[in-house]
Design an enzyme around this catalytic site. Structure first.
Site, PDB file in Angstrom:
ATOM      1  N   HIS A   1       0.917   5.240   1.022  1.00  0.00           N
ATOM      2  CA  HIS A   1       0.252   6.307   1.780  1.00  0.00           C
ATOM      3  C   HIS A   1       0.330   7.614   0.993  1.00  0.00           C
ATOM      4  CE1 HIS A   1       0.278   4.305   5.841  1.00  0.00           C
ATOM      5  NE2 HIS A   1       1.250   3.608   5.273  1.00  0.00           N
TER       6      HIS A   1
ATOM      7  N   HIS B   1       0.854  -1.196   0.000  1.00  0.00           N
ATOM      8  CA  HIS B   1       0.000   0.000   0.000  1.00  0.00           C
ATOM      9  C   HIS B   1       0.887   1.242   0.000  1.00  0.00           C
ATOM     10  CE1 HIS B   1       0.661  -1.248   4.171  1.00  0.00           C
ATOM     11  NE2 HIS B   1       0.662   0.042   4.484  1.00  0.00           N
TER      12      HIS B   1
HETATM   13  P1  5GP Z   1       1.722   0.655   7.344  1.00  0.00           P
HETATM   14  O1  5GP Z   1       2.156   0.973   8.747  1.00  0.00           O
HETATM   15  O2  5GP Z   1       1.609  -0.839   7.133  1.00  0.00           O
HETATM   16  O3  5GP Z   1       2.528   1.334   6.287  1.00  0.00           O
HETATM   17  O4  5GP Z   1       0.282   1.274   7.210  1.00  0.00           O
HETATM   18  C1  5GP Z   1      -0.900   0.607   7.477  1.00  0.00           C
HETATM   19  C2  5GP Z   1      -1.987   1.651   7.486  1.00  0.00           C
HETATM   20  O5  5GP Z   1      -3.229   1.003   7.312  1.00  0.00           O
HETATM   21  C3  5GP Z   1      -2.081   2.432   8.803  1.00  0.00           C
HETATM   22  O6  5GP Z   1      -1.968   3.817   8.529  1.00  0.00           O
HETATM   23  C4  5GP Z   1      -3.456   2.052   9.359  1.00  0.00           C
HETATM   24  O7  5GP Z   1      -4.085   3.129   9.994  1.00  0.00           O
HETATM   25  C5  5GP Z   1      -4.197   1.599   8.119  1.00  0.00           C
HETATM   26  N1  5GP Z   1      -5.193   0.562   8.362  1.00  0.00           N
HETATM   27  C6  5GP Z   1      -5.023  -0.587   9.069  1.00  0.00           C
HETATM   28  N2  5GP Z   1      -6.133  -1.338   9.047  1.00  0.00           N
HETATM   29  C7  5GP Z   1      -7.049  -0.631   8.310  1.00  0.00           C
HETATM   30  C8  5GP Z   1      -8.400  -0.892   7.951  1.00  0.00           C
HETATM   31  O8  5GP Z   1      -9.014  -1.905   8.308  1.00  0.00           O
HETATM   32  N3  5GP Z   1      -9.016   0.046   7.179  1.00  0.00           N
HETATM   33  C9  5GP Z   1      -8.369   1.188   6.772  1.00  0.00           C
HETATM   34  N4  5GP Z   1      -9.074   2.047   6.022  1.00  0.00           N
HETATM   35  N5  5GP Z   1      -7.098   1.458   7.102  1.00  0.00           N
HETATM   36  C10 5GP Z   1      -6.444   0.561   7.870  1.00  0.00           C
END
Ligand code: 5GP
Ligand code: ZN
Length: 135
Positions: free
Chosen positions: A103, A101
């Site tokens: 951001h 993903h």
């Molecule tokens: P990472 O730390 O893996 O780069 O980012 C994961 C992101 O996914 C975090 O910013 C978190 O808030 C978001 N996230 C985690 N679970 C969910 C979910 O069930 N729905 C949505 N919309 N965002 C999520």
């Protein structure tokens, strides 16, 4: 293609409902559930890849183009001063959901969002070592 126990596979493919700001054949862009700022979006490929290091080039290329388009839209919509397009690979790098993903985060001159690190002071030999390892 879809991993059974992956939440982002379910969100990206519409198996679970989520706040969607954009969708096409290959991607869904959703609102982050715990945003760093209003308008914080996540670009999700519909295909499962654990992270960018194992994703195919087509997905990575299209994902970055889409992230930039969403960034432009977010900037126009929120009038923010800047946009971070960031992407984490591996737990040590801050990845918490193991489905690729990207951001897209609105930034303001006076916000308190942090992406900080202490810079190392390296010697010439450290730079030479890096070139030997990486070239
Ligand atoms: P990472 O730390 O893996 O780069 O980012 C994961 C992101 O996914 C975090 O910013 C978190 O808030 C978001 N996230 C985690 N679970 C969910 C979910 O069930 N729905 C949505 N919309 N965002 C999520
Ligand atoms: Zn997945």
């Amino acid at each position: 293609m879809i991993k059974d126990d992956c939440i982002f596979c379910k969100l990206a493919n519409g198996i679970f409902d989520t706040n969607t700001v954009y969708e096409d054949e290959n991607f869904r862009v959703i609102l982050d559930i715990a945003p760093a700022a209003k308008g914080h979006c996540l670009v999700l490929p519909k295909k499962h890849f654990e992270n960018a290091l194992v994703a195919d080039e087509d997905t990575l290329g299209k994902g970055m183009i889409l992230a930039a388009k969403i960034g432009k839209k977010v900037k126009e919509a929120y009038g923010c001063d800047g946009i971070n397009i960031v992407q984490n690979n591996g737990e040590a790098a801050g990845q918490t959901v193991f489905h690729l993903h990207i951001h897209v985060i609105p930034r303001y001159n006076d916000d308190t969002v942090k992406f900080e690190y202490d810079s190392l002071e390296l010697k010439d030999e450290d730079f030479k070592e890096a070139l030997t390892k990486l070239k």
